[in-house]
Design a protein around this motif. Structure first.
Motif, PDB file in Angstrom:
ATOM      1  N   VAL A   3       4.793  -4.357  -7.917  1.00 66.41           N
ATOM      2  CA  VAL A   3       4.641  -2.934  -7.586  1.00 66.41           C
ATOM      3  C   VAL A   3       6.012  -2.273  -7.476  1.00 66.41           C
ATOM      4  O   VAL A   3       6.261  -1.204  -8.027  1.00 66.41           O
ATOM      5  CB  VAL A   3       3.850  -2.748  -6.269  1.00 66.41           C
ATOM      6  N   LEU A   4       6.907  -2.946  -6.780  1.00 65.57           N
ATOM      7  CA  LEU A   4       8.247  -2.385  -6.599  1.00 65.57           C
ATOM      8  C   LEU A   4       8.939  -2.205  -7.949  1.00 65.57           C
ATOM      9  O   LEU A   4       9.621  -1.202  -8.185  1.00 65.57           O
ATOM     10  CB  LEU A   4       9.079  -3.299  -5.689  1.00 65.57           C
ATOM     11  N   GLY A   5       8.727  -3.196  -8.853  1.00 65.93           N
ATOM     12  CA  GLY A   5       9.321  -3.104 -10.188  1.00 65.93           C
ATOM     13  C   GLY A   5       8.859  -1.845 -10.906  1.00 65.93           C
ATOM     14  O   GLY A   5       9.662  -1.117 -11.498  1.00 65.93           O
ATOM     15  N   PHE A  59       0.828  -1.204   0.000  1.00 61.27           N
ATOM     16  CA  PHE A  59       0.000   0.000   0.000  1.00 61.27           C
ATOM     17  C   PHE A  59       0.864   1.256   0.000  1.00 61.27           C
ATOM     18  O   PHE A  59       0.600   2.209  -0.735  1.00 61.27           O
ATOM     19  CB  PHE A  59      -0.964  -0.009   1.198  1.00 61.27           C
ATOM     20  N   ALA A  60       1.915   1.252   0.798  1.00 58.13           N
ATOM     21  CA  ALA A  60       2.808   2.419   0.833  1.00 58.13           C
ATOM     22  C   ALA A  60       3.430   2.657  -0.540  1.00 58.13           C
ATOM     23  O   ALA A  60       3.565   3.800  -0.980  1.00 58.13           O
ATOM     24  CB  ALA A  60       3.887   2.219   1.888  1.00 58.13           C
ATOM     25  N   LEU A  61       3.786   1.569  -1.244  1.00 59.76           N
ATOM     26  CA  LEU A  61       4.404   1.738  -2.568  1.00 59.76           C
ATOM     27  C   LEU A  61       3.390   2.208  -3.608  1.00 59.76           C
ATOM     28  O   LEU A  61       3.746   2.939  -4.533  1.00 59.76           O
ATOM     29  CB  LEU A  61       5.071   0.437  -3.023  1.00 59.76           C
ATOM     30  N   ILE A  62       2.131   1.791  -3.462  1.00 55.50           N
ATOM     31  CA  ILE A  62       1.102   2.292  -4.378  1.00 55.50           C
ATOM     32  C   ILE A  62       0.970   3.801  -4.206  1.00 55.50           C
ATOM     33  O   ILE A  62       0.922   4.557  -5.181  1.00 55.50           O
ATOM     34  CB  ILE A  62      -0.255   1.575  -4.142  1.00 55.50           C
ATOM     35  N   ALA A  85       2.533   9.284  -5.904  1.00 53.71           N
ATOM     36  CA  ALA A  85       3.294  10.499  -5.590  1.00 53.71           C
ATOM     37  C   ALA A  85       4.403  10.736  -6.623  1.00 53.71           C
ATOM     38  O   ALA A  85       4.721  11.879  -6.944  1.00 53.71           O
ATOM     39  CB  ALA A  85       3.894  10.388  -4.193  1.00 53.71           C
ATOM     40  N   GLN A  86       4.977   9.660  -7.148  1.00 57.06           N
ATOM     41  CA  GLN A  86       5.983   9.824  -8.200  1.00 57.06           C
ATOM     42  C   GLN A  86       5.372  10.516  -9.409  1.00 57.06           C
ATOM     43  O   GLN A  86       5.998  11.352 -10.045  1.00 57.06           O
ATOM     44  CB  GLN A  86       6.541   8.454  -8.610  1.00 57.06           C
ATOM     45  N   GLY A  94       9.110   9.481   1.031  1.00 54.61           N
ATOM     46  CA  GLY A  94       8.018  10.171   1.703  1.00 54.61           C
ATOM     47  C   GLY A  94       6.867   9.235   2.008  1.00 54.61           C
ATOM     48  O   GLY A  94       6.328   9.236   3.118  1.00 54.61           O
ATOM     49  N   ALA A  95       6.474   8.421   1.019  1.00 58.99           N
ATOM     50  CA  ALA A  95       5.347   7.504   1.232  1.00 58.99           C
ATOM     51  C   ALA A  95       5.672   6.501   2.327  1.00 58.99           C
ATOM     52  O   ALA A  95       4.846   6.219   3.196  1.00 58.99           O
ATOM     53  CB  ALA A  95       5.008   6.783  -0.073  1.00 58.99           C
ATOM     54  N   LEU A  96       6.902   5.965   2.279  1.00 59.66           N
ATOM     55  CA  LEU A  96       7.281   4.989   3.304  1.00 59.66           C
ATOM     56  C   LEU A  96       7.312   5.647   4.689  1.00 59.66           C
ATOM     57  O   LEU A  96       6.820   5.077   5.666  1.00 59.66           O
ATOM     58  CB  LEU A  96       8.656   4.385   2.981  1.00 59.66           C
ATOM     59  N   ALA A  97       7.857   6.870   4.750  1.00 59.35           N
ATOM     60  CA  ALA A  97       7.947   7.562   6.036  1.00 59.35           C
ATOM     61  C   ALA A  97       6.560   7.875   6.582  1.00 59.35           C
ATOM     62  O   ALA A  97       6.270   7.641   7.757  1.00 59.35           O
ATOM     63  CB  ALA A  97       8.749   8.845   5.884  1.00 59.35           C
ATOM     64  N   LEU A  98       5.708   8.376   5.691  1.00 60.72           N
ATOM     65  CA  LEU A  98       4.366   8.762   6.096  1.00 60.72           C
ATOM     66  C   LEU A  98       3.587   7.566   6.644  1.00 60.72           C
ATOM     67  O   LEU A  98       2.950   7.629   7.688  1.00 60.72           O
ATOM     68  CB  LEU A  98       3.643   9.322   4.874  1.00 60.72           C
ATOM     69  N   HIS A  99       3.664   6.462   5.910  1.00 60.07           N
ATOM     70  CA  HIS A  99       2.907   5.289   6.347  1.00 60.07           C
ATOM     71  C   HIS A  99       3.553   4.621   7.556  1.00 60.07           C
ATOM     72  O   HIS A  99       2.864   4.065   8.408  1.00 60.07           O
ATOM     73  CB  HIS A  99       2.718   4.317   5.189  1.00 60.07           C
TER      74      HIS A  99
END
Lengths: 318, 290, 404
Positions: free
Chosen positions: A163-165, A34-37, A42-43, A264-269
């Motif tokens: 997703v990571l790819g 979810f954080a990567l989505i 955000a990208q 940012g997404a990883l930090a936020l989540h």
């Protein structure tokens, strides 16, 4: 410094890719997916707003179109989910171009552009909630049918790697963009549109390309969302929540930097999980804490996480 | 077909709703005009103010209309302090950061209210809540008519403050040319905070006017913010007469289009108007190009 | 009766054992293992009120079960709640399912809203984790063929069907005073879906639909809806809205002196809500609703209601529905005699449990749907909510058409 710039994203992606090897805990993987989505969304935002300075508050429009495109192509026309995913991305890019054409041609900048994107997202939300083709308020269900050719995987790790790819791919794309002529034009428009125009940059064209690319990437995030959760309605697809998450992730991480949105997404989540962990029973307390930490984070990291890291590095070398 | 009576009733109703929207939009447009930021904590401020009115009525029995002066003063102070000690220092001059900080504030306020009051929908039952003026073809709600009057009076007072007083002149100077104002010896940070305070005060008054006929729950403020954005754009960002006129127009459009389209799609009408205004005349009805 | 005695003696026995063992100070080792059960509710975000009400019900049930000696087939194991906030979003629900699966819960109860239930039950199906939907009425929750998903309450179709049938019965019994109808509905999953069904079904039953009015949630004003009702002048208004909008509508109708012959709701957010009835008794008077409601004949239900009201909370259907779902689950675990997830699913499938507090009769899941589940009709009368239909356990007679 240039070496470090290339190395850091590589290390981050490699580190993320290895996580499933160390933990099979689906809680972690689910959190990361979810954080990567959100990171991907955000990208997309970052291309248009971070590099191009066109501050959108309505990326939900693209997220939603990507998601609905992916879901409806399968549910209504029986198209293969992978193809449907591509169609969803295309739909988002198309909408981006149209919205961009209308608003950039009208000369909308700054807060005006911000508000018009917000309004477009709301229009989509109301329309998709009312139309029967989109499933109306009942939303769309993607049929649960776990097969790789269906873009559904038995293991959370596989979906995570997919997703990571895509996130890594966009990361590479953004890094290339930073050094390309297109990227230079885009940044020139952000810094001073009139000057860029005077120097012969086709401002409208560059902005249009940026918004199309931006919308496509955020649309891909929407497509991934629906393939992961298999359910979608207008408030999920076009609700203000995703616009907010998207820009918060990018700004917290560092707008206008390649790696910023991901961090940012990883930090936020991560922060969200953390506050949920410490706050305990009373509903709401964790989010109060989250809001406070968000303000503190902004106060102490003017240019996001990346900006802070850079300053630390520079300071360290002195 | 709908009878003219109904349409006239809808127009009147739209005007009364529009007056409340005007108050909410005033705060937004003022802050935008001077600080050039979009305050995303506006809705949460409204919710907080509504809860204060709710408490004042249920615990102390103070009528919402009586609360108006105290609420305006109190929230002016709150707004002033927020800008002076939280938003201003934390933003460090970056508009992106202001956005995040006001978002952070709204998350804090909303969820703080949720933690304290839980998520119940609460309303107050004032003695005049159901009284109405009988116009023959429709009944006009007394609290709504009173709200309409107060709202326009507040807008007028605000307008006079901006035009006549020294602080008002300083606000307008900062809005027009920040650097110049600073050079002329105006304490810009103070003016920013005053503006933010005025924005909070107008919203607090709106809360007093809403509570007799509406309800409050921890997220309700958001329902009014989107429409307030539309009004701000329609009237021209930063323009007070624009906000008032825009609000009355939006109120009427919402009301009448609701009759013909139905309520849900009626909302669409507002956003389409919003987009059209932005695309065709982004400075709004009263805005001057900057 | 024998069961009761057994329970008592067992309870007494286990306390004795506990106290004797506690002496040397190894109480912990002697305690029976706990059974972890997940409870998912949206306690923050847009649906926070319903979520918090649901949580009350689930917690009350767990307390009752544990006070009565826990799960006896597992040596009096206590139920331990693992609570998760779905934050009013499907992904919030999914994240909680993952966390609960990792915390090794044996089953999950709750969800409240259909989108949350859809996502959460699907996530749970990956682990064969039994998922008991408390309220979520969307028919698609059950029709996906997930083996782990059960719904104790009625789905949308059943509610609408029953609501219509009872409306016809009530209208016929009063000499058919109502012929024309205006439908008011919120534009989300529940209101829009219901309106569609009503539009198809009402004409077949001899009603003429004059207008269908959709409104968003939240709405800032319901005056327009009231004006349209006034213009159409229907005999009957059928509103399907959440709490805030419904209260606004009823207050506006009162203020505008609009008095149809009846207001008949289906799954309405306010018509069976004591807060509304207490705060605006005049606006709420005679409001009819076809909704989830506890069985007033069951003493446990009435006792629970008293406890909840004594704690200053309002009684809503979420409480008995979650309470019931939890006791059904406890019964299934009891019969499974194991915390094995597949065995619990099996036990749920063969459930005939009747000890719940809803008026559904013995539980029987077919394809995950409890067959006996049905809504009841209530009416607001003099500041109270009375059951008016089905007649075999009604505690009041319907007042219809409304006295002038």
């Amino acid at each position: 410094m240039i070496a470090l710039r290339t190395l850091c994203p590589l290390l981050v992606v490699a580190g993320l890719a290895l996580i499933p090897a160390f933990t099979s805990a689906n809680t972690t993987l689910n959190f990361l997916v979810f954080a990567l989505i959100v990171a991907l969304s955000a990208q997309g935002w970052n291309i248009l707003a971070g590099y191009g300075g066109q501050f959108s508050f309505g990326h939900a429009a693209f997220f939603g179109l990507g998601a609905y495109g992916t879901a409806l192509a399968q549910a209504r026309f029986g198209i293969n989910p992978w193809v449907a995913f591509a169609a969803g991305i295309g739909l988002a890019a198309l909408a981006g171009t149209v919205i961009g054409y209308l608003s950039f041609r009208a000369g909308l900048r700054g807060s005006y552009f911000t508000l018009v994107t917000l309004a477009f997202a709301e229009v989509f939300r109301i329309l998709f909630n009312a139309a029967s083709f989109t499933g109306g308020a009942a939303g769309v269900l993607v049929k649960l049918d776990v097969r790789p050719e269906n873009f559904q995987f038995a293991s959370r790790s596989v979906f995570y790697w997919v997703v990571l790819g895509i996130v890594a791919l966009v990361l590479l794309l953004t890094m290339r963009l930073e050094r390309s002529r297109f990227g230079a034009w885009l940044i020139a428009i952000r810094e001073n549109e009139a000057a860029a125009k005077a120097l012969g940059v086709d401002v409208l064209m560059v902005k249009l390309q940026a918004i199309a690319l931006s919308a496509a990437i955020t649309g891909a995030a929407g497509g991934l969302y629906v393939q992961y959760f298999l359910y979608l309605d207008a408030n999920i697809g076009f609700g203000p929540w995703i616009s907010v998450e998207t820009l918060m992730a990018a700004i917290i991480g560092g707008a206008g930097t390649a790696l910023g949105p991901v961090l940012g997404a990883l930090a936020l989540h991560g922060l969200g999980q953390l506050t949920k962990g410490i706050a305990g029973g009373t509903p709401g307390i964790d989010l109060v804490l989250f809001g406070a930490l968000l303000i503190l984070a902004v106060a102490f990291m003017r240019d996001g996480i990346i900006g802070r890291l850079r300053r630390l590095l520079v300071w360290g070398r002195r | 077909m709908l009878s003219p009576d109904i349409i006239l009733a809808a127009v009147l109703n739209g005007l009364m709703n529009g007056a409340i929207y005007a108050l909410i939009a005033l705060g937004l447009t003022l802050v935008y005009g001077v600080l050039h930021i979009i305050n995303f904590a506006h809705g949460a401020t409204l919710t907080a103010a509504m809860f204060v009115v709710f408490i004042a009525f249920t615990v102390f029995g103070i009528d919402p209309f009586v609360m108006i002066p105290a609420m305006a003063l109190g929230f002016f102070g709150v707004g002033y302090a927020l800008q002076r000690f939280v938003v201003g220092p934390a933003a460090q001059g970056s508009d992106n950061n202001v956005l995040l900080i006001t978002l952070g504030l709204s998350i804090m306020i909303e969820n703080g209210l949720l933690a304290v009051f839980h998520s119940d929908t609460r309303s107050i039952d004032v003695p005049y809540g159901f009284s109405s003026f009988d116009l023959g073809f429709t009944f006009l709600s007394v609290p709504k008519v009173a709200g309409f009057g107060v709202s326009l009076a507040v807008a007028l007072v605000l307008w006079v403050i901006l035009i006549r007083t020294d602080t008002g002149k300083a606000i307008r100077a900062v809005a027009r040319e920040r650097m110049g104002a600073e050079l002329a010896g105006i304490d810009v940070e103070h003016i920013f905070a005053v503006t933010f305070g005025l924005g909070a005060a107008t919203v607090a008054i709106a809360a007093c006017l809403l509570m007799p006929t509406f309800y409050v729950s921890p997220r309700i403020g958001n329902a009014f913010v989107l429409v307030a954005f539309t009004i701000v754009v329609l009237g021209g960002m930063g323009s007070i007469p624009g906000a008032v006129t825009g609000a009355l127009i939006v109120g009427i459009i919402e009301s009448v289009s609701g009759l013909f389209l139905d309520e849900s799609l009626g909302q669409l009408g507002i956003f389409i108007l919003f987009i059209l205004v932005l695309l065709l005349r982004p400075t709004g009805l009263f805005g001057a190009r900057t | 009766m024998t069961k009761l005695i057994n329970r008592r003696t067992l309870l007494a026995g286990s306390t004795m054992v506990a106290t004797t063992v506690a002496m040397p100070g190894i109480l912990r080792a002697a305690e029976p293992p706990t059974v972890k059960v997940g409870v998912i509710q949206p306690v923050t975000g847009a649906l926070a009120y319903d979520g918090q009400q649901g949580q009350i019900g689930a917690e009350a049930a767990i307390k009752a079960i544990n006070d009565a000696g826990g799960i006896k087939s597992l040596g009096g194991a206590k139920i331990e709640m693992v609570f998760g906030d779905a934050r009013s979003t499907p992904e919030g629900g999914t994240a909680e399912v993952e966390r609960m699966a990792a915390a090794e819960v044996s089953a999950i109860v709750g969800g409240f809203a259909s989108p949350i239930c859809l996502a959460a039950s699907q996530a749970a199906s990956r682990y064969d984790l039994p998922y008991l939907v408390d309220v979520g009425v969307a028919d698609s929750i059950i029709t996906r063929g997930l083996k782990n998903t059960f719904r104790f309450g009625p789905g949308f179709g059943i509610v609408a069907q029953t609501g219509l049938d009872n409306l016809v019965k009530i209208n016929d019994a009063a000499g058919k005073p109502a012929k024309t109808v205006v439908i008011v509905h919120e534009d989300g999953l529940f209101g829009a879906g219901l309106a569609k069904l009503l539009q198809a079904e009402l004409p077949k039953r001899g009603f003429e639909i004059l207008d269908t009015i959709a409104h968003p949630t939240p709405s800032r004003d319901m005056s327009n809806v009231a004006l349209q009702i006034k213009a159409k002048n229907p005999d009957l208004v059928i509103p399907s809205s959440y709490y805030g909008e419904m209260v606004l509508l009823m207050r506006t109708l009162q203020q505008q002196h609009i008095k149809p012959k009846g207001i008949y709701c289906i799954l309405n957010g306010a018509a069976s809500n004591f807060r509304f009835v207490k705060e605006f008794p005049d606006a709420a008077q005679y409001l009819m609703d076809c909704n989830h409601w506890h069985d007033p004949r069951k003493p446990v239900a009435e006792a629970l209601r008293k406890t909840v009201e004594a704690s200053g909370k309002f009684w809503t259907y979420n409480i008995p529905m979650n309470y019931s779902s939890m006791v059904i689950l406890a019964d299934a675990i009891e019969r499974a005699g194991s915390t094995d997830r597949l065995k619990i699913i099996e036990a749920l499938n063969s459930s005939t449990f009747a000890g719940h507090i809803m008026p559904y009769g013995p539980t029987k899941f077919v394809g995950g749907q409890n067959q006996g589940a049905a809504p009841v009709n209530t009416q607001v009368q003099a500041g109270d909510i009375k059951v008016i239909y089905p007649t075999d356990f009604a505690d009041a007679k319907v007042v219809y058409p409304y006295p002038a």
